[in-house]
Scaffold this motif. Structure first.
Motif, PDB file in Angstrom:
ATOM      1  N   PHE A   1       0.805  -1.229   0.000  1.00  0.00           N
ATOM      2  CA  PHE A   1       0.000   0.000   0.000  1.00  0.00           C
ATOM      3  C   PHE A   1       0.838   1.279   0.000  1.00  0.00           C
ATOM      4  N   GLY A   2       2.178   1.125   0.251  1.00  0.00           N
ATOM      5  CA  GLY A   2       3.022   2.310   0.394  1.00  0.00           C
ATOM      6  C   GLY A   2       2.727   3.055   1.684  1.00  0.00           C
ATOM      7  N   MET A   3       2.532   2.299   2.769  1.00  0.00           N
ATOM      8  CA  MET A   3       2.199   2.916   4.061  1.00  0.00           C
ATOM      9  C   MET A   3       3.423   3.456   4.807  1.00  0.00           C
ATOM     10  N   GLY A   4       4.619   3.176   4.331  1.00  0.00           N
ATOM     11  CA  GLY A   4       5.824   3.710   4.973  1.00  0.00           C
ATOM     12  C   GLY A   4       6.558   2.681   5.822  1.00  0.00           C
ATOM     13  N   ASP A   5       7.301   3.158   6.828  1.00  0.00           N
ATOM     14  CA  ASP A   5       8.158   2.293   7.659  1.00  0.00           C
ATOM     15  C   ASP A   5       7.345   1.292   8.479  1.00  0.00           C
ATOM     16  N   MET A   6       7.795   0.031   8.466  1.00  0.00           N
ATOM     17  CA  MET A   6       7.144  -1.011   9.273  1.00  0.00           C
ATOM     18  C   MET A   6       8.043  -1.406  10.442  1.00  0.00           C
ATOM     19  N   ALA A   7       7.465  -1.438  11.641  1.00  0.00           N
ATOM     20  CA  ALA A   7       8.179  -2.003  12.794  1.00  0.00           C
ATOM     21  C   ALA A   7       8.001  -3.517  12.797  1.00  0.00           C
ATOM     22  N   VAL A   8       6.798  -3.971  12.410  1.00  0.00           N
ATOM     23  CA  VAL A   8       6.494  -5.408  12.321  1.00  0.00           C
ATOM     24  C   VAL A   8       5.797  -5.652  10.989  1.00  0.00           C
ATOM     25  N   SER A   9       6.311  -6.604  10.199  1.00  0.00           N
ATOM     26  CA  SER A   9       5.765  -6.886   8.866  1.00  0.00           C
ATOM     27  C   SER A   9       4.380  -7.537   8.961  1.00  0.00           C
ATOM     28  N   TRP A  10       3.726  -7.632   7.812  1.00  0.00           N
ATOM     29  CA  TRP A  10       2.404  -8.258   7.747  1.00  0.00           C
ATOM     30  C   TRP A  10       2.477  -9.700   8.245  1.00  0.00           C
ATOM     31  N   HIS A  11       1.519 -10.084   9.091  1.00  0.00           N
ATOM     32  CA  HIS A  11       1.537 -11.443   9.647  1.00  0.00           C
ATOM     33  C   HIS A  11       0.187 -11.778  10.281  1.00  0.00           C
ATOM     34  N   HIS A  12      -0.008 -13.071  10.545  1.00  0.00           N
ATOM     35  CA  HIS A  12      -1.051 -13.555  11.453  1.00  0.00           C
ATOM     36  C   HIS A  12      -0.315 -13.909  12.749  1.00  0.00           C
ATOM     37  N   ASP A  13      -0.879 -13.596  13.906  1.00  0.00           N
ATOM     38  CA  ASP A  13      -0.275 -14.073  15.159  1.00  0.00           C
ATOM     39  C   ASP A  13      -0.417 -15.590  15.203  1.00  0.00           C
ATOM     40  N   GLU A  14       0.651 -16.284  15.629  1.00  0.00           N
ATOM     41  CA  GLU A  14       0.613 -17.745  15.606  1.00  0.00           C
ATOM     42  C   GLU A  14       0.573 -18.322  17.017  1.00  0.00           C
ATOM     43  N   ASN A  15       0.361 -19.651  17.075  1.00  0.00           N
ATOM     44  CA  ASN A  15       0.357 -20.399  18.335  1.00  0.00           C
ATOM     45  C   ASN A  15      -0.739 -19.923  19.293  1.00  0.00           C
ATOM     46  N   LEU A  16      -1.913 -19.594  18.733  1.00  0.00           N
ATOM     47  CA  LEU A  16      -3.036 -19.136  19.561  1.00  0.00           C
ATOM     48  C   LEU A  16      -4.174 -20.156  19.535  1.00  0.00           C
ATOM     49  N   VAL A  17      -4.988 -20.137  20.588  1.00  0.00           N
ATOM     50  CA  VAL A  17      -6.211 -20.932  20.593  1.00  0.00           C
ATOM     51  C   VAL A  17      -7.099 -20.415  19.456  1.00  0.00           C
ATOM     52  N   GLU A  18      -7.700 -21.339  18.701  1.00  0.00           N
ATOM     53  CA  GLU A  18      -8.476 -20.964  17.516  1.00  0.00           C
ATOM     54  C   GLU A  18      -9.595 -19.976  17.867  1.00  0.00           C
ATOM     55  N   ARG A  19      -9.706 -18.927  17.053  1.00  0.00           N
ATOM     56  CA  ARG A  19     -10.734 -17.882  17.177  1.00  0.00           C
ATOM     57  C   ARG A  19     -10.669 -17.151  18.519  1.00  0.00           C
ATOM     58  N   SER A  20      -9.494 -17.136  19.127  1.00  0.00           N
ATOM     59  CA  SER A  20      -9.353 -16.372  20.376  1.00  0.00           C
ATOM     60  C   SER A  20      -9.052 -14.910  20.048  1.00  0.00           C
ATOM     61  N   THR A  21      -9.431 -14.039  20.967  1.00  0.00           N
ATOM     62  CA  THR A  21      -9.232 -12.600  20.790  1.00  0.00           C
ATOM     63  C   THR A  21      -7.794 -12.221  21.145  1.00  0.00           C
ATOM     64  N   VAL A  22      -7.233 -11.296  20.394  1.00  0.00           N
ATOM     65  CA  VAL A  22      -5.941 -10.691  20.748  1.00  0.00           C
ATOM     66  C   VAL A  22      -6.242  -9.254  21.185  1.00  0.00           C
ATOM     67  N   ALA A  23      -5.728  -8.847  22.348  1.00  0.00           N
ATOM     68  CA  ALA A  23      -5.970  -7.493  22.859  1.00  0.00           C
ATOM     69  C   ALA A  23      -4.637  -6.762  22.985  1.00  0.00           C
ATOM     70  N   VAL A  24      -4.592  -5.523  22.522  1.00  0.00           N
ATOM     71  CA  VAL A  24      -3.328  -4.764  22.491  1.00  0.00           C
ATOM     72  C   VAL A  24      -3.501  -3.407  23.180  1.00  0.00           C
ATOM     73  N   TYR A  25      -2.576  -3.116  24.096  1.00  0.00           N
ATOM     74  CA  TYR A  25      -2.504  -1.795  24.729  1.00  0.00           C
ATOM     75  C   TYR A  25      -1.253  -1.115  24.170  1.00  0.00           C
ATOM     76  N   SER A  26      -1.413   0.106  23.663  1.00  0.00           N
ATOM     77  CA  SER A  26      -0.308   0.797  22.988  1.00  0.00           C
ATOM     78  C   SER A  26       0.095   2.046  23.779  1.00  0.00           C
ATOM     79  N   TYR A  27       1.398   2.228  23.954  1.00  0.00           N
ATOM     80  CA  TYR A  27       1.896   3.416  24.666  1.00  0.00           C
ATOM     81  C   TYR A  27       3.077   3.992  23.900  1.00  0.00           C
TER      82      TYR A  27
END
Length: 452
Positions: free
Chosen positions: A218-244
Motif C-alpha cells: 500500500f506504500g504505508m511507509g516504515d514497518m516495525a512489524v511486517s504483515w503477519h497472522h499471530d501464531e500459536n493461539l487458541v483458535e478464534r481467540s481474541t488478541v488485545a493490544v494496549y499501545s503506549y
C-alpha cells in the motif's frame, strides 16, 4: 503468495484508508468490523499510570530483548525488543523461537523477582490483563448482539429493536441482558477465547534503527512489524493490544500537517484482508494509551502489521496462547510417560528397559527429542536472559535436565539391546529402523542448534 501478489501489483500500490478519508468508517464497518478500538480516555487513569510506569521500569532494567528467530531456515534478529510475561510455567512459540514467561504474581506460586519494581511491573500487567479480558467479553457479546439483530431485522418487532439498540448504546452487555442472543453454552466459549494466559510486550525506538522495511503493498511507509497472522493461539481467540507511544513535540508538530495517507510521525496498526487485492487496507492511528481488540477469526482471515512513528513505543499484546504442548505441566507429564519404561534392577544400581516394543521405544525417543530441542536448547539459547527479572525457571529446567539425562541412558540401553546376538533378527531390524529415524533427526537438530 507474497511473491505472486507483488508480481501482480508491479509498480502499482493498493489503496488504503485512514480516519481522515470520507469512506473510512464505512470500510471499517463492512470489512474490518471485528477490529474493536478503545480510545485512551475510556481506560481508567490509575491503570494507565501503573502500566506505563511498568513499561518504563522494565526498560530501565534492560528487560527487553531482540529475539533471534528462524524463517525458512535462516536466522534473523527482530527489530522489535520483547519480553513475555504471563502464567507461571507457560511458554509462547513464534517463528521457531520459544519464549519463557516471566511469571506475573500468581497465588500459590513462590516467585522471587530481582527487585520490587519488577514485581510491581508484572503486577500492573496482570491488572491490565484482567481489564482487557472483561473488555473482550463485552465486545464479543456486543458483536453477537449486532449479528443477531441483523439477521432478525426484517421480522423483529419495534420493542425488541429498541431494547437491542439501548444495550448497544450502553456499550456493555451483561450476561442476563444478552442471553436472548448468546446461547448459555457460548459463555464458556467466550471465556475460553478471552482468558489471556500471556502478554508479549514489545518495545522499539525507531530513531535508533538504522533500517526499517517499507510496507510493500500500500506504500504505508516504515514497518516495525511486517504483515503477519499471530501464531500459536487458541483458535478464534481474541488478541488485545494496549499501545503506549512516548509522544513528544515531533508528533504534535506533525499532527498539524494535512498529509495524504498516514501521518509518518504517528504509530499505526495496519490491517488487510489476507492475500486480497480488491479490498482497501486500513491504517488506524495509535496514540498514548489506546487499545484495540482483534475479535473471533479476524487474526485468521486478515493480516496486520505495525507501522512505525517517530517516538519510542511500548505495547502489551495479550493472547490466549495454545499451551497444549507449551507448559511445564505438559512436558513433565511427557517425561514421566517416557520414564515409565525405565526400571531399576534389584541390586539398585543397574538400569534396564521394561519393554523393547517398537512403538514404546519410538514414543520415548520422540519425547527425548522434544525435551532437548523444544525446551532445554530453547531455554539456554535465549531464556537465561530472563534472569534479569527472576530465577523462577532455573529449578524446573534443572529437573528437565535430570529427566533428559535418564533418557540419554535409555537411548544407550536400546543400542545395547539391539547389539545382542540372541535377539530375533526380524524384530531387531524393525527396532533399528524406527530407532534410527529418531536418532538421525536428533543428530540433524544438534548440528542445526550448534550452528545457531
Amino acid at each position: 503468495q507474497k511473491k505472486k501478489l507483488l508480481e501482480e501489483l508491479g509498480k502499482n500500490r493498493l489503496p488504503y484508508m485512514t480516519p481522515v478519508d470520507a469512506d473510512f468508517h464505512q470500510l471499517w464497518k463492512s470489512k474490518y468490523s471485528k477490529l474493536i478500538f478503545r480510545k485512551s480516555d475510556t481506560v481508567p487513569e490509575e491503570l494507565h499510570q501503573m502500566v506505563q510506569e511498568g513499561f518504563l521500569t522494565l526498560r530501565e532494567h534492560d528487560c527487553f530483548f531482540q529475539d533471534l528467530v528462524r524463517i525458512k531456515g535462516k536466522d534473523f534478529v527482530t527489530p522489535v525488543s520483547r519480553i513475555l510475561i504471563g502464567n507461571p510455567g507457560c511458554t509462547y512459540k513464534y517463528l521457531n523461537t520459544r519464549l519463557f514467561t516471566v511469571p506475573w504474581p500468581t497465588e500459590g506460586y513462590d516467585i522471587k523477582y530481582c527487585s520490587h519494581q519488577i514485581h510491581d511491573a508484572c503486577k500492573a500487567l496482570i491488572r491490565l490483563n484482567d481489564y482487557l479480558h472483561i473488555e473482550a467479553v463485552k465486545a464479543l457479546q456486543g458483536q453477537n448482539l449486532v449479528e443477531t439483530r441483523e439477521i432478525n431485522d426484517t421480522t423483529v418487532i419495534d420493542r425488541e429493536q429498541n431494547f437491542a439498540t439501548s444495550l448497544t448504546e450502553k456499550g456493555s452487555v451483561s450476561k442476563d441482558q444478552s442471553s436472548c442472543c448468546v446461547p448459555a453454552d457460548d459463555y464458556i466459549s467466550l471465556k475460553d477465547r478471552t482468558s489471556y494466559n500471556v502478554t508479549l510486550l514489545n518495545y522499539m525506538d525507531p530513531l535508533q534503527m538504522l533500517y526499517l522495511k517499507q510496507e510493500p503493498y500500500f506504500g504505508m511507509g516504515d514497518m516495525a512489524v511486517s504483515w503477519h497472522h499471530d501464531e500459536n493461539l487458541v483458535e478464534r481467540s481474541t488478541v488485545a493490544v494496549y499501545s503506549y507511544s512516548c509522544e513528544g513535540s515531533a508528533v504534535a508538530e506533525s499532527d498539524e500537517q494535512i498529509l495524504k495517507g498516514r501521518d509518518p510521525a504517528v504509530w499505526h496498526v495496519g490491517l488487510k484482508v489476507a492475500w486480497d487485492i480488491e479490498t482497501p487496507g486500513l491504517a488506524m492511528p495509535l496514540h498514548q494509551g489506546d487499545c484495540y481488540l482483534m475479535l473471533d477469526d479476524l487474526n485468521m482471515t486478515h493480516q496486520h502489521c505495525v507501522l512505525a512513528g517517530f517516538s519510542p513505543r511500548f505495547s502489551s499484546t495479550h493472547r490466549v496462547a495454545d499451551c497444549s504442548r507449551g507448559t511445564l505441566e505438559y512436558i513433565f507429564g511427557q517425561c514421566e510417560l517416557a520414564l515409565q519404561n525405565l526400571q531399576t534392577e534389584p541390586d539398585s544400581v543397574t538400569l534396564s528397559l521394561k519393554s523393547l516394543e517398537t512403538a514404546i521405544i519410538k514414543q520415548v525417543e520422540e519425547i527425548h527429542n522434544e525435551v532437548e530441542f523444544e525446551w532445554l536448547r530453547q531455554f539456554w539459547f535465549q531464556g537465561k536472559r530472563y534472569l534479569k527479572c527472576t530465577d523462577w525457571w532455573l529449578k524446573p529446567i534443572a529437573k528437565l535436565e535430570e529427566f533428559w539425562r535418564k533418557m540419554e541412558i535409555m537411548t544407550s540401553l536400546v543400542l545395547s539391546e539391539v547389539q545382542k546376538e540372541e535377539r530375533i533378527e526380524e524384530q531387531r531390524n524393525k527396532t533399528i529402523r524406527c530407532f534410527l529415524l529418531v536418532l538421525t533427526e536428533r543428530q540433524r537438530l544438534r548440528k542445526e542448534w550448534t550452528a545457531r
